[in-house]
Design a protein around this motif. Structure first.
Motif, PDB file in Angstrom:
ATOM      1  N   VAL A  54       0.865  -1.177   0.000  1.00 35.09           N
ATOM      2  CA  VAL A  54       0.000   0.000   0.000  1.00 35.09           C
ATOM      3  C   VAL A  54       0.902   1.227   0.000  1.00 35.09           C
ATOM      4  O   VAL A  54       1.823   1.320   0.814  1.00 35.09           O
ATOM      5  N   ALA A  55       0.633   2.145  -0.920  1.00 32.68           N
ATOM      6  CA  ALA A  55       1.467   3.349  -1.052  1.00 32.68           C
ATOM      7  C   ALA A  55       1.069   4.381  -0.011  1.00 32.68           C
ATOM      8  O   ALA A  55       0.518   5.444  -0.322  1.00 32.68           O
ATOM      9  N   LEU A  62      -2.750   1.447   9.011  1.00 39.02           N
ATOM     10  CA  LEU A  62      -3.411   0.800  10.155  1.00 39.02           C
ATOM     11  C   LEU A  62      -4.681   1.544  10.553  1.00 39.02           C
ATOM     12  O   LEU A  62      -5.685   0.915  10.911  1.00 39.02           O
ATOM     13  N   THR A  63      -4.674   2.864  10.447  1.00 40.77           N
ATOM     14  CA  THR A  63      -5.880   3.653  10.732  1.00 40.77           C
ATOM     15  C   THR A  63      -6.990   3.320   9.745  1.00 40.77           C
ATOM     16  O   THR A  63      -8.156   3.148  10.127  1.00 40.77           O
ATOM     17  N   ALA A 114       7.469   5.472   6.107  1.00 40.71           N
ATOM     18  CA  ALA A 114       6.575   6.627   6.006  1.00 40.71           C
ATOM     19  C   ALA A 114       5.828   6.695   4.675  1.00 40.71           C
ATOM     20  O   ALA A 114       4.817   7.379   4.571  1.00 40.71           O
ATOM     21  N   LYS A 115       6.301   5.982   3.658  1.00 41.58           N
ATOM     22  CA  LYS A 115       5.693   6.096   2.328  1.00 41.58           C
ATOM     23  C   LYS A 115       5.063   4.814   1.798  1.00 41.58           C
ATOM     24  O   LYS A 115       4.280   4.852   0.863  1.00 41.58           O
ATOM     25  N   SER A 116       5.390   3.675   2.374  1.00 36.28           N
ATOM     26  CA  SER A 116       4.926   2.405   1.834  1.00 36.28           C
ATOM     27  C   SER A 116       4.796   1.368   2.948  1.00 36.28           C
ATOM     28  O   SER A 116       5.610   1.342   3.866  1.00 36.28           O
ATOM     29  N   THR A 117       3.771   0.528   2.821  1.00 41.15           N
ATOM     30  CA  THR A 117       3.541  -0.520   3.810  1.00 41.15           C
ATOM     31  C   THR A 117       3.246  -1.827   3.089  1.00 41.15           C
ATOM     32  O   THR A 117       2.385  -1.875   2.208  1.00 41.15           O
ATOM     33  N   LEU A 142     -11.117  -5.457   1.650  1.00 43.98           N
ATOM     34  CA  LEU A 142     -10.156  -4.670   2.429  1.00 43.98           C
ATOM     35  C   LEU A 142      -9.119  -4.034   1.506  1.00 43.98           C
ATOM     36  O   LEU A 142      -8.803  -2.848   1.647  1.00 43.98           O
ATOM     37  N   CYS A 143      -8.613  -4.787   0.550  1.00 41.53           N
ATOM     38  CA  CYS A 143      -7.623  -4.230  -0.400  1.00 41.53           C
ATOM     39  C   CYS A 143      -8.230  -3.078  -1.200  1.00 41.53           C
ATOM     40  O   CYS A 143      -7.582  -2.037  -1.389  1.00 41.53           O
ATOM     41  N   ASP A 144      -9.465  -3.246  -1.664  1.00 37.64           N
ATOM     42  CA  ASP A 144     -10.149  -2.163  -2.390  1.00 37.64           C
ATOM     43  C   ASP A 144     -10.294  -0.933  -1.504  1.00 37.64           C
ATOM     44  O   ASP A 144     -10.080   0.186  -1.939  1.00 37.64           O
TER      45      ASP A 144
END
Length: 151
Positions: A54-55, A62-63, A114-117, A142-144
């Protein structure tokens, strides 16, 4: 021996059985809940898992996951699921036909900055003879949500 996740799904299905009985005006809520929990223990547990990037930063991701669980079900208490060595949020959401199949979704942070997870998203659901692909549908929703939430 059932896992904590299988016990949690069985309890959630039992709640649906009791609710259905109550809505039908039946006073056998306890019997309906017990029957539903027993049936859930006998059904196979289907699992679906993906890893996705996720970008966005870890805190933001997480939020968003907590908001997804709040909008579609609830966040599970830590004591309801088995422990994980990775940072994880677990929720119970409805999935499958009319979103009536309780599905557990684990979202674990594998790597993040800070930019990618990078997440590992795993879901578990009970499936009967008619496969609803509830576990897969919950992960895809969830991905959508995560991809759309940044728009």
């Amino acid at each position: 021996m059932p896992t904590p996740e299988e016990e949690l799904i069985a309890r959630e299905i039992g709640k649906l059985g009791a609710l259905g009985s109550k809505l039908a005006g039946d006073s056998g809520n306890i019997a309906a809940a017990f029957s539903a929990k027993l049936a859930a223990r006998l059904l196979p547990t289907e699992q679906y898992q993906i890893e996705t990037i996720v970008a966005d930063g870890v805190v933001s991701v997480l939020t968003k996951i907590v908001h997804f669980f709040g909008a579609n079900g609830r966040v599970a208490a830590e004591l309801e699921v088995a422990p994980s060595p990775l940072p994880r949020i677990t929720g119970i959401v409805g999935s499958g036909f009319l979103n009536l199949n309780p599905t557990i979704v684990h979202a674990e942070v594998i790597v993040g900055d800070a930019k990618s997870t990078t997440l590992r998203i795993t879901s578990l659901a009970k499936e009967g003879l008619i496969k609803q692909r509830s576990a897969e549908k919950a992960v895809r929703r969830l991905c959508d949500w995560l991809n759309r939430a940044g728009d």
